[in-house]
Design a protein around this motif. Structure first.
Motif, PDB file in Angstrom:
ATOM      1  N   LEU A  63       0.825  -1.202   0.000  1.00  0.00           N
ATOM      2  CA  LEU A  63       0.000   0.000   0.000  1.00  0.00           C
ATOM      3  C   LEU A  63       0.860   1.253   0.000  1.00  0.00           C
ATOM      4  CD1 LEU A  63      -2.592  -1.203   2.658  1.00  0.00           C
ATOM      5  CD2 LEU A  63      -2.748  -1.351   0.160  1.00  0.00           C
ATOM      6  N   ASP A  64       0.261   2.377  -0.344  1.00  0.00           N
ATOM      7  CA  ASP A  64       1.005   3.630  -0.411  1.00  0.00           C
ATOM      8  C   ASP A  64       1.199   4.296   0.948  1.00  0.00           C
ATOM      9  OD1 ASP A  64      -1.601   4.497   0.025  1.00  0.00           O
ATOM     10  OD2 ASP A  64      -1.501   6.107  -1.453  1.00  0.00           O
ATOM     11  N   ARG A  65       0.642   3.708   2.002  1.00  0.00           N
ATOM     12  CA  ARG A  65       0.809   4.225   3.359  1.00  0.00           C
ATOM     13  C   ARG A  65       0.522   3.102   4.348  1.00  0.00           C
ATOM     14  NH1 ARG A  65      -3.694   8.502   2.521  1.00  0.00           N
ATOM     15  NH2 ARG A  65      -3.189   7.949   0.407  1.00  0.00           N
ATOM     16  N   ASP A  66       0.890   3.314   5.571  1.00  0.00           N
ATOM     17  CA  ASP A  66       0.619   2.329   6.621  1.00  0.00           C
ATOM     18  C   ASP A  66      -0.804   2.544   7.121  1.00  0.00           C
ATOM     19  OD1 ASP A  66       0.446   0.749   8.866  1.00  0.00           O
ATOM     20  OD2 ASP A  66       2.291   1.509   9.799  1.00  0.00           O
ATOM     21  N   THR A  78      -6.425   5.055   1.063  1.00  0.00           N
ATOM     22  CA  THR A  78      -5.235   4.229   0.867  1.00  0.00           C
ATOM     23  C   THR A  78      -5.292   3.574  -0.510  1.00  0.00           C
ATOM     24  OG1 THR A  78      -5.164   3.795   3.232  1.00  0.00           O
ATOM     25  CG2 THR A  78      -3.920   2.298   1.821  1.00  0.00           C
ATOM     26  N   ALA A  79      -4.174   3.612  -1.230  1.00  0.00           N
ATOM     27  CA  ALA A  79      -4.126   3.061  -2.586  1.00  0.00           C
ATOM     28  C   ALA A  79      -3.076   1.948  -2.679  1.00  0.00           C
ATOM     29  CB  ALA A  79      -3.792   4.159  -3.588  1.00  0.00           C
ATOM     30  N   VAL A  80      -3.279   1.064  -3.618  1.00  0.00           N
ATOM     31  CA  VAL A  80      -2.331  -0.019  -3.880  1.00  0.00           C
ATOM     32  C   VAL A  80      -1.172   0.540  -4.703  1.00  0.00           C
ATOM     33  CG1 VAL A  80      -2.004  -2.231  -5.053  1.00  0.00           C
ATOM     34  CG2 VAL A  80      -4.121  -1.782  -3.774  1.00  0.00           C
ATOM     35  N   ALA A  81       0.057   0.287  -4.255  1.00  0.00           N
ATOM     36  CA  ALA A  81       1.246   0.746  -4.962  1.00  0.00           C
ATOM     37  C   ALA A  81       1.907  -0.379  -5.759  1.00  0.00           C
ATOM     38  CB  ALA A  81       2.246   1.332  -3.970  1.00  0.00           C
ATOM     39  N   ALA A  92       2.216  -2.162 -10.682  1.00  0.00           N
ATOM     40  CA  ALA A  92       3.067  -1.217  -9.956  1.00  0.00           C
ATOM     41  C   ALA A  92       2.750   0.192 -10.437  1.00  0.00           C
ATOM     42  CB  ALA A  92       4.547  -1.523 -10.201  1.00  0.00           C
ATOM     43  N   THR A  93       2.685   1.118  -9.500  1.00  0.00           N
ATOM     44  CA  THR A  93       2.512   2.521  -9.867  1.00  0.00           C
ATOM     45  C   THR A  93       3.905   3.119  -9.999  1.00  0.00           C
ATOM     46  OG1 THR A  93       2.358   3.131  -7.543  1.00  0.00           O
ATOM     47  CG2 THR A  93       0.292   2.778  -8.717  1.00  0.00           C
ATOM     48  N   GLU A  94       4.319   3.370 -11.204  1.00  0.00           N
ATOM     49  CA  GLU A  94       5.665   3.912 -11.429  1.00  0.00           C
ATOM     50  C   GLU A  94       5.587   5.130 -12.287  1.00  0.00           C
ATOM     51  OE1 GLU A  94       8.145   0.802 -12.963  1.00  0.00           O
ATOM     52  OE2 GLU A  94       8.154  -0.197 -11.060  1.00  0.00           O
TER      53      GLU A  94
END
Length: 94
Positions: A63-66, A78-81, A92-94
């Motif tokens: 995730l992009d944050r805890d 919260t988003a999936v990274a 993957a978010t790149e």
């Protein structure tokens, strides 16, 4: 599916302005997360899945944050990274 998990913890619709439904009975994040992972694997007789451990089968989402450091109301943001399925990177978010 994310909204369902979010509602399980926040007890309010994402973006909702109303009061939290039964605020004293909201579960913490750990209980719903365990239900969707380890307990789901157990019910489906997947003994080598549902946990992060050496030798265990795992599809993994980063995730992009805890989410454990966020208030329940912010969980829906919260988003999936990164996602791995069967050991292969599939998103993957790149």
């Amino acid at each position: 599916m994310v909204a369902t998990r979010w509602r399980a913890v926040a007890a309010i619709e994402p973006g909702g302005a109303g009061p939290v439904f039964l605020p004293d009975e909201r579960p913490g994040l750990r209980d719903p997360l365990t239900a969707y992972t380890a307990e789901s694997a157990y019910v489906n007789h997947l003994d080598d899945a549902g946990r992060v451990a050496a030798g265990a089968l795992a599809d993994l989402v980063v995730l992009d944050r805890d989410p454990f450091t966020q208030p329940p109301e912010a969980l829906a943001e919260t988003a999936v990274a990164l996602t791995h399925v069967g050991g292969e990177r599939v998103f993957a978010t790149e």
